[in-house]
Design a protein around this motif. Structure first.
Motif, PDB file in Angstrom:
ATOM      1  N   PRO A 186      18.263  39.550  50.160  1.00 11.35           N
ATOM      2  CA  PRO A 186      17.830  40.145  51.433  1.00 11.35           C
ATOM      3  C   PRO A 186      17.106  41.482  51.260  1.00 11.35           C
ATOM      4  N   VAL A 187      17.442  42.240  50.227  1.00 13.76           N
ATOM      5  CA  VAL A 187      16.758  43.516  50.042  1.00 13.76           C
ATOM      6  C   VAL A 187      15.271  43.277  49.765  1.00 13.76           C
ATOM      7  N   MET A 193       9.310  41.947  54.648  1.00 11.73           N
ATOM      8  CA  MET A 193       9.105  42.078  56.091  1.00 11.73           C
ATOM      9  C   MET A 193       8.532  43.453  56.428  1.00 11.73           C
TER      10      MET A 193
ATOM     11  N   ARG B  47      14.946  32.405  59.608  1.00  9.57           N
ATOM     12  CA  ARG B  47      14.149  32.750  58.429  1.00  9.57           C
ATOM     13  C   ARG B  47      12.823  32.001  58.413  1.00  9.57           C
ATOM     14  N   ALA B  50      10.723  34.041  60.624  1.00 12.00           N
ATOM     15  CA  ALA B  50      10.352  35.298  59.977  1.00 12.00           C
ATOM     16  C   ALA B  50       9.327  35.082  58.874  1.00 12.00           C
ATOM     17  N   LEU B  52      10.388  33.892  55.902  1.00 19.29           N
ATOM     18  CA  LEU B  52      11.116  34.023  54.642  1.00 19.29           C
ATOM     19  C   LEU B  52      11.363  32.663  54.005  1.00 19.29           C
ATOM     20  N   CYS B  77       7.202  40.290  63.048  1.00 16.44           N
ATOM     21  CA  CYS B  77       8.638  40.211  63.286  1.00 16.44           C
ATOM     22  C   CYS B  77       9.337  41.328  62.538  1.00 16.44           C
ATOM     23  N   ALA B  78      10.446  41.809  63.099  1.00 16.79           N
ATOM     24  CA  ALA B  78      11.326  42.692  62.344  1.00 16.79           C
ATOM     25  C   ALA B  78      12.672  42.019  62.314  1.00 16.79           C
ATOM     26  N   MET B  79      13.386  42.200  61.196  1.00 18.23           N
ATOM     27  CA  MET B  79      14.636  41.464  61.056  1.00 18.23           C
ATOM     28  C   MET B  79      15.771  42.409  60.701  1.00 18.23           C
ATOM     29  N   PHE B  81      19.317  42.133  58.932  1.00 20.99           N
ATOM     30  CA  PHE B  81      20.059  41.167  58.132  1.00 20.99           C
ATOM     31  C   PHE B  81      21.557  41.360  58.299  1.00 20.99           C
ATOM     32  N   ALA B  85      20.883  44.719  54.135  1.00 25.67           N
ATOM     33  CA  ALA B  85      19.822  44.747  53.133  1.00 25.67           C
ATOM     34  C   ALA B  85      19.088  46.075  53.131  1.00 25.67           C
ATOM     35  N   LEU B  86      19.834  47.154  53.175  1.00 27.70           N
ATOM     36  CA  LEU B  86      19.197  48.464  53.051  1.00 27.70           C
ATOM     37  C   LEU B  86      18.794  48.664  51.590  1.00 27.70           C
ATOM     38  N   TYR B  87      17.767  49.476  51.367  1.00 32.96           N
ATOM     39  CA  TYR B  87      17.358  49.760  49.998  1.00 32.96           C
ATOM     40  C   TYR B  87      18.339  50.766  49.427  1.00 32.96           C
ATOM     41  N   ARG B 146      15.189  50.643  61.131  1.00 31.12           N
ATOM     42  CA  ARG B 146      14.153  50.117  60.257  1.00 31.12           C
ATOM     43  C   ARG B 146      13.367  49.010  60.957  1.00 31.12           C
ATOM     44  N   LEU B 156      14.379  39.896  65.157  1.00 32.81           N
ATOM     45  CA  LEU B 156      15.236  38.811  64.691  1.00 32.81           C
ATOM     46  C   LEU B 156      16.529  39.438  64.182  1.00 32.81           C
TER      47      LEU B 156
ATOM     48  N   MET C   1       9.764  32.036  50.477  1.00 36.05           N
ATOM     49  CA  MET C   1       9.025  32.983  51.288  1.00 36.05           C
ATOM     50  C   MET C   1       7.586  32.522  51.424  1.00 36.05           C
ATOM     51  N   VAL C   2       7.031  32.623  52.608  1.00 38.11           N
ATOM     52  CA  VAL C   2       5.624  32.300  52.783  1.00 38.11           C
ATOM     53  C   VAL C   2       4.805  33.445  52.209  1.00 38.11           C
TER      54      VAL C   2
END
Ligand SMILES: Nc1ncnc2c1ncn2[C@@H]1O[C@H](COP(=O)(O)OP(=O)(O)OP(=O)(O)O)[C@@H](O)[C@H]1O
Ligand SMILES: [Mg+2]
Lengths: 294, 361, 303
Positions: A186-187, A193, B47, B50, B52, B77-79, B81, B85-87, B146, B156, C1-2
């Motif tokens: 997910p990261v 995204m 997903r 999105a 993904l 889109c913004a998602m 999670f 899923a932070l960096y 974010r 999303l 992923m696209v």
């Protein structure tokens, strides 16, 4: 970490640990202590017990310009090998981690070099780089003597650097790939995204997240190239030409077994040990920080 | 206000078909909740939208244009999670601002936007912290910040609240709803918690094994479930379901143990005789009274304001609302009064809703 | 992923392919050189189309280097080291983890510190020990005897030079495996130990019936790693084997594999490369067949 539930029969505990302790004492602690003893004493030329001479052996080692040459060469060797093989492996791991078609085959083949004995690597590179046959020898058609690692010190050093880097690249690949695979999906997806493209994600997300693995590999690679280069050197250059590939371990071997100067060899061993202990302590500092996420 | 239409959308992983083919229209500005049990393909659907995952078949239309081949960043889109899923290596400021940095927004403008967004999600003080130094709720806010900063066309959310404790979950639910009221952005929200779905949604999509069982407002889904599946999944507790035989002539349903529920003659549904499933919600089943269905009390669930009795009727567990203050002891006989006009009838095989005795099927 | 990234995909394939070529080239060159005859292999540059003399060269290398004997020695050493490590480290880790005695952590550190210093840095004194494995104990006794003359004893000598024990034992004397097992034992749930004790199992039974079967994957991983590591050892064998005409391991044999025909003549590269091929095949096969365990073992022993 401790077990709550333990057994009480201490005879079994003793019996189970004794063999390992005996081995470790016989082949590790005694020789290490012996090295320390020899490094601080001298064997008199006409027999009798060793005499304590303080740091005289170390002074002799440090006064020897050949020793400093071997140190400098070892450092050059270690740093080049580490940068080359870690860098190369990192590029491969980043791209292999994209899991495009065929990635499994690549991942399977890339680490094979690590399984090849150093002596075999040495011979293979010696053949490839030999001046009268092989490949780089063809350079001599351009200008005779242009390529000859048996005479050119830097070419000989380059040859063992490439050999060792090649071998370590497979090893580094395994660790870097494992590290990349443990970055949560997910990261990466969140970064996609956020609009970061493939190369940008590699640079700004994936590489920073595996820095702990880089530190770890730097230490391992440097330590390994200090101690593990013996086989390669012995079957290729034997330290030559004119000491151009005489790294620290090789010099210890020559001083100890060719010149039979145990005290000098022991002093060098002790210095090398200290160096490696420092590196290992560094590594453990970094092990703590190896996992970035929880 | 961006609309989304999914036409015949399907997704398989190798041989495993997760979504066999699905049609759905999301209206612009709507808050749509995808509700279904674990593994039913909710995340996969989100997903797919999105970008993904790559669709195996069908079309994804976003704002009227086909988006199948668009990359995630191009879909607007913004998602958020589930695990945020932070960096991990960036602080709050960098996490929130990363999308703008990638987009090449100048530093000064970026800082201003980050400050504004951070303030609106209540993170003004924490900009320099790393994710590891934040609490669960704070991480959740960073993830939302974010998502917000890019002014996305579509939000999303993939079970964003499931890692929070119960109290915080309720609070964040309200904040998400407020955010939607303020921005009016089209929102898709995945959850397997039907309470969350009921409280948040404009409309709910109930999914089961990759198939949409029903789409409707929370009230519609609750009061008029399209199938036994929806009926039992939605509501606390889910609807009671009893197998029985319908007798069209007598307008009665005979339960497995021979007890009979009589439907009002005037409102008997136009169905042929035969087996069916009849469903009734706990609040439409009263306890006590001389006549009624005879059941055995198993235990009582105390809810404070009310209490539910779990009973055994015709070999099946039936939950009813208990009106009296003093519940009888376990094992006691109890009578249940069904409000027959609130009865739901379902096909015994397909589980489809066949209608009410009241009429409006 | 696209992702529509044809250029980057192309780059990816190019990089991966180039990497593969670089990493496989030395191996391929060995095979190709081993397939040429003497004249062809000494052409500069050597033709990359393999010749037809592979078997011939392999046979020549095999016979010329007495590989029948040599490979057997290396196999015994590699298996010996792997088995020794697996057994000893499982036992010592069991003692450290599943018992509680005062010296426990001292022992742990005594074993653990050996991880730091590889054999290479202490070859000279280790060699002296190999010449007489009882010399450390003689040394201890002598040291004590200088204080208490009554206990002066003369131990016999135990020479490990040119023996399998001499090749194997020093290589077993490190902590790699102990550490791995300790980590693993610590993850075994306490309930399992409690259940075994309720079932009446003592320490030995628990070790044998529960812990060992559970550690199968760890054993496999450790075994594969240690086999390859021991097979590839070079420095220690050339020290401990002083009589290289009768006793030799595969890797040390390679140091003798490049003779010229006569002084001034080019070396016989084709048979030398055939010998190289023979020596590197066993660890490669092991790693290819047990790839999963090898990778796992590497990663977990380096922690
Ligand atoms: N990458 C994948 N490869 C193979 N199968 C997958 C993959 N992703 C999901 N699946 C399968 O698809 C099905 C639906 O998964 P999905 O994650 O969409 O479920 P979900 O409804 O989100 O469940 P949850 O509530 O547990 O998150 C599952 O059976 C899952 O095993
Ligand atoms: Mg999910």
């Amino acid at each position: 970490m401790e077990k709550r539930v333990t057994f009480n029969n201490l005879w079994i505990a003793a019996a189970f640990i004794a063999p390992q302790l005996f081995l470790v004492f016989t082949f590790f602690y005694w020789p290490t202590g012996q090295a320390l003893y020899w490094s601080l004493t001298l064997e008199p030329p006409f027999g009798g017990g060793n005499q304590f001479v303080g740091l005289q052996n170390f002074k002799a080692v440090f006064a020897d310009p050949h020793y400093w040459d071997s140190v400098i060469r070892s450092v050059i060797f270690a740093i080049t090998v580490t940068l080359l093989s870690v860098g190369f492996a990192a590029v491969l791991a980043l791209f292999a981690d994209r899991n495009l078609r065929g990635h499994q085959l690549y991942k399977f083949l890339y680490f094979l070099p690590y399984a090849v004995p150093a002596a075999a690597v040495g011979l293979a590179f010696r053949f490839t780089f030999t001046p009268e046959a092989g490949f780089l020898g063809a350079l001599n058609h351009l200008h005779p003597g242009l390529w000859d690692p048996t005479r050119n010190g830097w070419q000989a050093l380059l040859q063992i650097i490439l050999g060792q880097s090649w071998k370590m690249a497979g090893y580094n690949f395994i660790f870097l790939l494992a590290a990349l695979q443990s970055v949560p999906r997910p990261v990466i997806e969140a970064a996609a995204m956020d609009g970061a493209g493939v190369l940008r994600r590699m640079r700004e997300i994936q590489l920073p997240l595996i820095t702990p693995t880089f530190f770890f590999l730097f230490v391992i690679n440097i330590t390994d190239s200090f101690v593990d280069s013996f086989g390669m050197i012995d079957v290729t250059t034997k330290g030559g030409p004119s000491r151009a590939t005489e790294l620290m371990v090789y010099k210890i071997y020559l001083d100890g077994f060719e010149s039979k100067d145990y005290s000098l060899a022991a002093a060098q061993s002790i210095i090398l040990m200290l160096l490696i202990v420092v590196m290992t302590v560094l590594q453990f500092r970094f092990v703590e920080r190896r996992v970035h996420y929880s | 206000m961006t609309q989304i239409s999914l036409n015949g959308l399907s997704k398989s992983f190798g041989k495993n078909t997760v979504i066999p083919g699905l049609d759905l229209d999301v209206q612009g500005g709507e808050f749509l909740v995808l509700l279904g049990p674990s593994g039913c393909g909710k995340s996969t659907l989100l997903r797919l939208i999105a970008g993904l995952e790559t669709a195996s078949g069908g079309d994804i239309m976003i704002g009227g244009a086909r988006a199948n081949q668009l990359e995630p960043r191009e879909r607007g889109c913004a998602m958020v999670f589930q695990n945020y899923a932070l960096y991990p290596h960036m602080n709050v400021r960098q996490n929130i601002g990363y999308a703008l940095k990638v987009a090449g927004v100048p530093r000064a403008e970026r800082e201003a936007r980050v400050a504004e967004v951070a303030k609106s999600v209540g993170l003004g003080e924490l900009l320099e912290r790393k994710p590891a130094e934040l609490s669960g709720g704070q991480r959740q806010r960073v993830a939302m910040g974010r998502a917000m900063i890019r002014n996305p066309k579509i939000f999303l959310y993939d079970e964003p609240l499931s890692n929070l404790d119960a109290r915080l979950r309720v609070a964040m639910r309200i904040e998400i709803r407020k955010l939607h009221q303020k921005l009016g952005t089209t929102t898709l929200f995945v959850t397997h918690d039907q309470v969350e779905a009921m409280t948040l949604a404009d409309r709910i999509v109930v999914m089961n094994k990759g198939v949409i069982e029903q789409v409707g407002t929370p009230a519609e889904i609750y009061s008029n479930p399209a199938s036994t599946y929806v009926a039992s999944f939605v509501g606390t507790p889910g609807m009671n379901l009893l197998n029985g035989d319908f007798d069209a002539g007598a307008a009665t349903i005979r339960l497995k143990d021979g007890q009979v529920i009589a439907l009002p003659k005037d409102a008997s549904p136009p169905l042929p005789s035969g087996p069916l499933v009849c469903g009734i919600r706990a609040e439409d089943l009263a306890t006590g009274g001389a006549k009624g269905l005879n059941a055995t009390l198993q235990f009582t669930e105390e809810l404070g304001a009310s209490r539910l009795v779990h009973t055994l009727l015709a070999g099946e567990t039936v939950i009813a609302q208990h009106a009296g203050t003093q519940p009888p002891a376990a094992g006691a006989a109890i009578t249940l009064q069904a409000d027959v006009r609130k009865l739901h009838l379902f096909d015994a095989v397909s589980g489809r809703n066949l209608g009410h005795p009241g009429g409006n099927a | 992923m696209v992702e529509r990234t044809p250029l980057i995909n192309l780059l990816t394939h190019a990089v991966l392919l180039l990497g593969l070529v670089i990493l496989m080239a030395p191996l391929a060159l060995v095979v190709i050189a081993a397939s040429h005859d003497f004249k062809t292999v000494n052409l500069s540059p050597m033709p990359l189309i393999p010749g037809g003399h592979l078997w011939e060269n392999l046979r020549a290398a095999w016979v010329g280097n007495n590989f029948g004997q040599v490979m057997f020695t290396s196999l015994v050493v590699a298996f010996g080291v792997a088995a020794g490590k697996i057994i000893l480290s499982a036992m010592s880790a069991f003692s450290i983890v599943y018992f509680r005695y005062r010296l426990r952590m001292v022992f742990f550190w005594i074993i653990f510190i050996t991880l730091m210093l590889p054999l290479e840095v202490r070859i000279v004194p280790t060699y002296a020990v190999a010449a007489n494995a009882l010399s450390p104990y003689q040394g201890l006794i002598d040291a004590l005897a200088s204080l208490v003359p009554a206990i002066s004893i003369k131990l016999p000598e135990w020479n490990l030079l040119n023996t399998y024990q001499g090749l194997i034992l020093p290589l077993v004397a490190t902590a790699t495996g102990t550490f791995l097992y300790r980590q693993f034992f610590l993850t075994v749930p306490e309930e399992l130990t409690e259940a075994a004790r309720m079932d009446g199992a003592g320490a030995l039974r628990f070790f044998w019936d529960v812990l060992l079967p559970l550690s199968k994957t760890n054993m496999a991983a450790l075994g594969v790693i240690m086999f390859v590591w021991a097979w590839n050892q070079y420095l220690w064998p050339i020290l401990v084997v002083t009589d290289q005409n009768h006793f030799s391991t595969a890797t040390m044999q390679l140091s003798k594999a490049v003779p010229g025909l006569a002084f001034g003549e080019p070396p016989v590269w084709n048979t030398a490369m055939a010998a190289t091929l023979i020596v590197m095949v066993p660890p490669l096969i092991v790693v290819i067949l047990a790839q999963r365990w090898f990778v796992r073992g590497l990663i977990s022993t380096e922690k």
